[in-house]
Structure formats: C-alpha cells, structure tokens
Design a protein around this motif. Structure first.
Motif, mmCIF file in Angstrom:
data_model
loop_
_atom_site.group_PDB
_atom_site.id
_atom_site.type_symbol
_atom_site.label_atom_id
_atom_site.label_comp_id
_atom_site.label_asym_id
_atom_site.label_seq_id
_atom_site.Cartn_x
_atom_site.Cartn_y
_atom_site.Cartn_z
ATOM 1 N N PHE A 43 38.063 40.776 36.589
ATOM 2 C CA PHE A 43 37.285 39.680 37.153
ATOM 3 C C PHE A 43 36.890 38.745 36.010
ATOM 4 O O PHE A 43 36.125 39.110 35.128
ATOM 5 N N TYR A 65 41.057 40.331 39.643
ATOM 6 C CA TYR A 65 40.183 40.592 40.773
ATOM 7 C C TYR A 65 39.493 39.286 41.145
ATOM 8 O O TYR A 65 39.125 38.536 40.240
ATOM 9 N N PRO A 66 39.264 38.939 42.392
ATOM 10 C CA PRO A 66 39.578 39.714 43.594
ATOM 11 C C PRO A 66 41.003 39.524 44.096
ATOM 12 O O PRO A 66 41.398 40.141 45.067
ATOM 13 N N ASP A 67 41.755 38.680 43.445
ATOM 14 C CA ASP A 67 43.042 38.306 43.992
ATOM 15 C C ASP A 67 43.913 37.812 42.843
ATOM 16 O O ASP A 67 43.408 37.456 41.793
#
Lengths: 390, 258
Positions: free
Chosen positions: A144, A197-199
């Motif tokens: 993240f 994170y998150p994607d």
C-alpha cells in the motif's frame, strides 16, 4: 551516507560534484512536482519532455551506489559490501515508514474536517482509515503506497537486489548490463510487475526501472570512460538535441490541442501511451539525451562547479535520502498552506521558495553534523555499546 | 500552461460555445459558469447527435459514479444529468430531449461496463456521456486495466451506433494531495484522442472556478447550494459542448486534426 567515514574521506577528493548537483536539482524538482496546483510546477522538467526528475534520481542513485559499494566490494569483499548495502536499504525502509506516518496524520486531519456534498465519492479515500489493520500492514509490506510515496519503495527494491548485480558488474560489466536489459525486455513481453494494495501493481515497476539504476552503476564502473568519445561526438550531441526538440514539440500538443497536427496519427499510434510505470523506451532516450547535453555543458573537473551558486543544490544532493524525505513532507505542508490559508499565486511561489530554502538549510545542517563526527574526538567505547555508530 | 491561462481571466473569459453559428436559438449561460474557451476546446464531432437533433429527438444516456449525483431528496433534480436535460431542452427548442442515467457511486470504469453495454444495446441512445476515473484513482486500479475498460466501453457504445463524450474527474482541492488522478486523467485524454471523441474536462473547468473564486470548492459545508450551482453549471457547459460538437461541419472551434 554513513558508509565508513574513513573511506568517505578518501573518496571526497575524487567525488564527482556534478552527480550531487544534478541529484540536488532533481530533489528540488520532485518537491515542486509533489505540490499539486502549484504554478512553479511549470518550470519542472516533466512539462517539457518525456522524462522527469525521477529518471535523474534513479540513474544517479545507481551511479553513486556502484561508486561507493563497488569500492567496498573490491576492497573488503562481497559479504561486507552486501552488509553495507542492506543496512542502507533498511535506513530507506525506515524513512519510508516515517513518511507513511506523516501521510496518516494528513489523511486523518482531512477526515476530521471534510464534509461536502459535492465530494461524496472522493471521501472514499478515507475508507482506508476504517480498516487500519489491513492498511498499515500492507504499507509495511510496501504494497500500500499512498500518492507520491512510490519512489522510496522502488529505491528499496533496487538497492536490496543490488549486491549480486554489483558482483556481476565488477566481474563483467557488459554482461551485467545485458542481463539488466534482458530483464527489462522480459518485463515488457510478459507484463511482469510487483503487486500493490488494494489493486493493481507498482507505479514504478522495479523490473523496468532497474535498467536505469544498473545503467548508472555501469557508467560509474568505467562505462563513462568507454563511452567518452561517443558522448562528446558532435553527431551524438546533434541527435540528442534534435530528439529533445521533438519531445518538446510532442509535449506541447498535450497542452495546446491546436498543435495536435504536429503529431500525425501514424506517429501517435506508435509512441502513445508513453508509459512511466514501465519506463518507456522514449523516456529513457529522453533522459539519455538530457544527460549527453548536460555532460557536455558541464564537463568533469569544471572549476565553476565550486562556485557558491551551485552549493545549495550540491549540498542537497549530498544528503539525498534525508532531503528527499524532507521534500515529501514539505510538499504536504505546502499543499496544506495552499488549501487552508491562500492559494494565490504569490503564496504558491513563496511556498515553493521557502520549501527549497528549508531543504538547503537542512542539508547544510546535516553537513555540519557530518563534519563534527569526522573532526571531533572519537566517541568513547561506551557510546558504541549504547548503540552509537562507529 | 493551464495555470497561466487561468491566471489571465481577462484574456479568456469567454463563454464556451460563443462561436456557435448564428440562427441557433440558445439560452445565455450564466456568468457563474463561464470558463476560458480553451478549457472546453474540442476538436471532435458528434454526427449521431447532429442527426438526432435534425430528427427532433435526442436521447442521452449518462453512465457515471458518485460524482454524477447529489445526496438528498432533491439530489436527482439538482445533479448535472437533470440540469443537462434542462439546458439541452432550452437550447434546442422543438427537440424532445430525454436524459436517462445509470449512476451509482463507488464504481470503477470496469464496474460500469456491463450496465453500459446493456443500456446502449437496449436503448440505443444518440449519445453516451461516460463519467469515470475517480474510483479507479481512489483504488489505484492498474492504469492499463483502466484504459482497457475505457476502450471496451467506448467500443460498445460506438458499436451500438451511439456517440460518446468522456467526462473526467472533479477537481477536489482537499483531497488533491491524497488521490493521484494524473495517470487516469491522461488515459482518458488519450482514449478520447484515439477514438476522436470529445472529452469534457471537468477537472480543469472546476479548477478554474476555484482559482477565479467562482465557487469555493474547499469549504466543508454540508449545505447544498454550492454543490447545486456547480452541477447546474456542469450541465450547461456539457450542453454547450454537445451542441457545439453536433454542428453541421463538426466541432467548435474547428480544429484540423490529422
């Protein structure tokens, strides 16, 4: 920065101040670029070509890493050099987590004071606060990475995997460069990247950016000497200049749609999108062109570089990690001033100048500390037992 | 350079769309909404909309996420889709304008694809306005996936015979340093250019409003008045862009793009 003072002292005589100068300038540009809606942004590199300060920073970091740890590896061996590299990597990791703490403070402040029916969607950014267990863990894992906090994780990975590459560079520099190029090519072929994170995945793909880092290292370990004739050849300089002008023209079409005719469709289809994540080849070429011009304008050993005019940038470049972190913090602070107090143009200019001034002041302070450590009497042994540095 | 343009309000305070041909009845856009002409410069035509206006029936589908709606009981009436319908009806007397919406907050471009595909296939609107990008930036979706979703959506609309206008993110001064819009705004500009479709540059229009003091986008008020006026202006400027791009002979102002 803290690598064995004795060696550092021996190195200062031959330290290439141009590296510090350009790294210092890059740090200023990164600071300016990180302040959103800042008119002073318009002087930064990214508005006039494909590459930006990140390329300069990564390349010079590779160069200095090879310079410092290459010597350590030759003189003290693989294990000692690796240990030093990893220690430095750890320092950068800690610095990154420190910046993350500042980010958390900022986002928490916004969450407290923000409630506008226009921005229901944008408030979604605050959802991260609702599950700190996940967010903070993902941040510690470098997955993240909030906005503008992508450079240090890249640096951590590049440095963490540097020892074997350095070993190879010292044995067979060309082979090492070829391995790095092959990795870059494979990354493009298979779309490899690190997960985020998150994607999605990393904004600066380490598998791509390692090429520039290794290229810098390769240059530091004799590559520059090998390329000297090529770099100073008028043909190279002319090609570099032409390419820079062409990039400038293309970039102008982004800001002035009327100029769109400058980029014919067929060309547009080939060059776009110019990918920053994967370090597009056009960006590398742009950086190399800039470097060729810069190296010819400011030759090695140029006396003028000692002039006080360049001192502020040089001293920043000499403490790059600390000044980079300070720059990220100051860009948060500047944005805070611009939104909370006034966003008028004089304030934008003032914030930008004040930020750079603080960066220079902090760098001078760090130099002063470093000199103290170097000149002062050796700390008593007890300090070492208490965790002090040798 | 946009910042510089914005700093010279005197030079460019032209209502977008002043260059419309004579003879077209149009209501004056309120002073509030006026922005520099260059902010809405558009080089691309909307032929399907042009035909729909000629046929006196214009169906518009708005596909969007949270920033295409306003909260509250009157939110639907005050949000820009309804304002767009009003503005288009005013400016196109005699044309039956119908704006339908597929709007739900928290959706990425990819999330919107199924609904978009189904709606264009079923209703075959003359125009699809696709507002997207914010949620993708919030969730840090892979930029390539975002671009791919945009391309799929635009293709689906084009295949169904609809024109497309892309609308980018809102300018939000408070969250500006927390959400990295850059990559995603670039992708939208790039896809619009690639497909030769107009991009409604909401981000820069709103940023200009904030710089000129037209609207205070920083206030943390819960009151709806600013939000309502902002949406009204977006609806009107969007109508200007649509009507301008649907002129016979193409876009306004006319720009050669080869």
């Amino acid at each position: 920065m803290k690598e064995a003072p004795i060696q550092a002292a021996a190195l200062t005589a031959e330290r290439d101040l141009r590296l510090d100068l350009f790294r210092g300038l890059a740090l200023w540009l990164i600071f300016l670029d990180h302040i959103p809606s800042n008119i002073v942004n318009w002087i930064t590199l990214r508005n006039y070509g494909f590459s930006d300060a990140t390329e300069i920073f990564v390349f010079i970091s590779g160069y200095t890493a090879a310079f410092v740890y290459g010597r350590a590896m030759r003189e003290r061996g693989f294990v000692v050099a690796t240990a030093r590299v990893l220690k430095r990597t750890w320092q950068i990791y800690v610095a990154h987590i420190f910046l993350f703490a500042i980010y958390l403070a900022e986002i928490s402040y916004v969450a407290q004071s923000f409630d506008n029916p226009l921005y229901g969607e944008e408030m979604g950014i605050l959802d991260f606060l609702k599950q700190p267990d996940v967010t903070i863990m993902q941040a510690l894992l470098l997955k993240f990475k909030p906005v503008n906090m992508d450079v240090l994780p890249l640096y951590i990975v590049l440095l963490g995997f540097f020892p074997p590459m350095l070993w190879l560079l010292l044995r067979n520099a060309s082979l090492a460069l070829a391995v790095s190029g092959a990795l870059y090519a494979l990354m493009w072929m298979f779309g490899w990247n690190f997960p985020a994170y998150p994607d999605g995945s990393w904004v600066f793909n380490p598998l791509a950016w390692q090429l520039l880092f290794v290229l810098g290292a390769w240059c530091a370990l004799g590559g520059v000497q090998r390329l000297a004739r090529f770099i100073s050849s008028p043909v190279t300089i002319a090609l570099a200049a032409v390419y820079l002008v062409a990039c400038f023209a293309v970039v102008m079409t982004w800001y002035f749609p009327r100029l769109a005719f400058l980029v014919p469709r067929a060309v547009a289809d080939v060059i776009y999108p110019i990918d920053k994540t994967g370090l597009d080849v056009l960006r590398i070429l742009h950086f190399l062109s800039l470097a060729v011009i810069a190296v010819n304008l400011v030759p090695f050993g140029w006396r003028g570089i000692k002039s006080p005019v360049f001192r502020p940038a040089i001293v920043c470049g000499q403490h790059s990690l600390e000044i980079f972190c300070l720059g990220v913090f100051l860009s948060f602070a500047a944005h805070f001033v611009l939104t909370e107090i006034s966003s008028r143009i004089p304030v934008q200019v003032l914030c930008s100048l004040a930020g750079i001034l603080l960066m220079v002041a902090a760098a001078e302070l760090l130099s002063w500390y470093k000199n103290l450590d170097r000149k002062g009497p050796r700390p008593p042994v007890q300090a070492d037992l208490a965790g002090g540095e040798i | 350079m946009r910042g510089v343009v914005a700093a010279l309000p005197g030079a460019a305070l032209l209502c977008a769309g002043l260059a419309l041909g004579p003879g077209l009845a149009r209501a004056e856009t309120p002073a509030d909404c006026r922005v520099a002409e260059s902010q809405l410069e558009n080089s691309f035509a909307l032929p399907r909309v042009e035909k729909a206006i000629a046929d006196k029936r214009l169906d518009v589908l708005i596909v969007g996420a949270g920033s295409s709606q306003l909260p509250g009981a009157k939110g639907t009436v005050q949000a820009y889709p309804a304002r767009l319908q009003n503005a288009l009806s005013e400016k196109l007397p005699g044309v039956a304008v119908k704006v339908t919406t597929d709007v739900k907050s928290g959706r990425t471009a990819r999330d919107m694809l199924p609904g978009l595909k189904a709606a264009v296939a079923a209703a075959k609107p003359a125009l699809v306005v696709w507002q997207t990008g914010t949620v993708d930036a919030l969730r840090i979706v892979e930029p390539e996936d975002f671009s791919a979703a945009l391309v799929k959506g635009v293709n689906a609309a084009k295949d169904a015979g609809s024109d497309v206008v892309l609308m980018n993110m809102q300018y939000s001064p408070r969250t500006e340093s927390l959400i990295a819009l850059g990559n995603y705004a670039e992708s939208m500009r790039w896809v619009a250019l690639q497909f030769e479709i107009p991009l409604f540059d909401r981000f820069h229009v709103m940023k200009l409003w904030n710089e000129l003091g037209t609207f205070d986008l920083y206030s943390d008020t819960k009151k709806m008045d600013t939000a309502e006026r902002v949406h009204d202006c977006i609806g009107r400027l969007l109508a200007d862009l649509i009507i301008g791009a649907a002129q016979p002979g193409g876009a306004v102002p006319p720009i050669e793009v080869k």
